[in-house]
Design an enzyme around this catalytic site. Structure first.
Site, short mmCIF file in Angstrom:
data_model
loop_
_atom_site.label_atom_id
_atom_site.label_comp_id
_atom_site.label_asym_id
_atom_site.label_seq_id
_atom_site.Cartn_x
_atom_site.Cartn_y
_atom_site.Cartn_z
CB CYS A 91 0.85 -17.71 2.05
SG CYS A 91 0.48 -15.96 1.81
CG HIS A 182 7.89 -15.72 10.10
ND1 HIS A 182 7.56 -14.82 9.11
CD2 HIS A 182 7.09 -16.80 9.92
CE1 HIS A 182 6.60 -15.34 8.36
NE2 HIS A 182 6.29 -16.53 8.83
CD GLU A 231 5.82 -12.87 1.97
OE1 GLU A 231 5.82 -14.11 1.82
OE2 GLU A 231 4.84 -12.15 1.72
CB CYS A 240 4.00 -11.45 5.23
SG CYS A 240 4.48 -13.15 5.64
N GLY A 243 3.76 -13.70 8.70
CA GLY A 243 4.67 -12.74 9.32
C GLY A 243 3.97 -11.88 10.36
#
Length: 298
Positions: A91, A182, A231, A240, A243
């Protein structure tokens, strides 16, 4: 009387129990996690703990928990669990918060800091004004575009603007891994999409063997993208980091933008650069909200 983040300490108590967990609540532009210093010991039953502590009514509240641990190959190691108990590989927002935590809690004065994750070692650079951390730049490494590395099921080697039929209309998906999978979907207008239905549908679409994070992106101009994220294992979050990086890569790959863009998320903005060496650099803030103790139910 004005209070600071250091002054605000809360205690979340679920029941009398000998296990007391000290934590720090932090967020990266609204992507909030509960940070636990595990340099000396680590709590047990981590998926269960993530579900308990992340509950916004009965626990501390957050998108998950993040453990700061010793490492044999880097300065520190990160483990993280989503609020459904699933373990995440990486993350970007959490890694920025870890960098600030390590500095502010005097665990290191290294700059940059190397951080071991399930997606490899990431390099965190603190941007300072005097003694204050104003932002953190994370070298997220190179994106993966090959289907086996993401992973995504497809006939093509790369999934770029692949048409997918859904109960909510046809969408075009670009698959990118930033250490986690993703699916980036470019749209004309984010407010016009059925986000709460399409997000979870695409997360669990059969093209993703391990599910995926889904980004809905609206290009404002060649340097600016507005994004909303669903998510994997969490649902909608205000931001994110991986992301945002995946979206910037997809936008450059499809010639919608250049390789340096501002990603505007619900929680705030991130600066993303897909550098000439292939690495993706993410810069943004990290904020401590409060510290507390959690009395774990037995």
């Amino acid at each position: 009387m004005t209070t600071t983040a250091k002054d605000r300490e809360v205690t979340a108590v679920t029941a009398s129990c000998p296990e007391v967990i000290h934590f720090t609540k932090m967020h990266g532009i609204g992507n909030d996690y509960i940070y636990i210093n595990c340099m000396e010991s680590t709590p047990e039953r981590l998926p269960e703990l993530a579900r308990e502590m992340s509950d916004r009514h009965m626990g501390v509240g957050g998108d998950g928990i993040v453990l700061i641990c010793p490492s044999d190959v880097a300065d520190f190691r990160m483990r993280m669990f989503n609020n459904d108990g699933s373990e995440a590989r990486m993350c970007g927002n959490a890694s920025r918060c870890i960098a600030r935590y390590l500095h502010d809690h005097n665990l290191t004065r290294n700059n940059p800091i190397s951080l071991e994750t399930l997606s490899g070692i990431k390099v965190l650079s603190l941007n300072m004004e005097g003694d204050e951390v104003v932002s953190v730049t994370v070298d997220m490494g190179e994106p993966s575009l090959e289907k086996e590395a993401i992973p995504v099921i497809a006939h093509e080697d790369r999934v770029v603007e692949k048409c997918v039929d859904t109960p909510y209309g046809r969408v075009s998906v670009t698959a990118v891994s930033m250490g986690n999978p993703h699916g980036v979907i470019f749209v004309d207008s984010i407010p016009d999409i059925p986000f709460d239905a399409l997000g979870p549908y695409m997360e669990r679409h059969g093209m993703w063997p391990d599910r995926a994070n889904i980004e809905f992106a609206q290009v404002i101009d060649p340097h600016t993208i507005r994004m909303r994220v669903w998510e994997r294992g969490t649902g909608e979050t205000l931001a994110c980091g991986t992301g945002a990086c995946a979206t910037a890569v997809a936008a450059a790959l499809t010639k919608r933008t250049g390789r340096k863009v501002t990603l505007c998320l619900r929680g705030g903005d991130l600066q993303i650069e897909w550098a000439d060496n292939g690495h993706v650099l993410m810069t943004g803030p990290a904020t401590e909200v409060f510290q507390g103790t959690y009395h774990r139910q037995g």
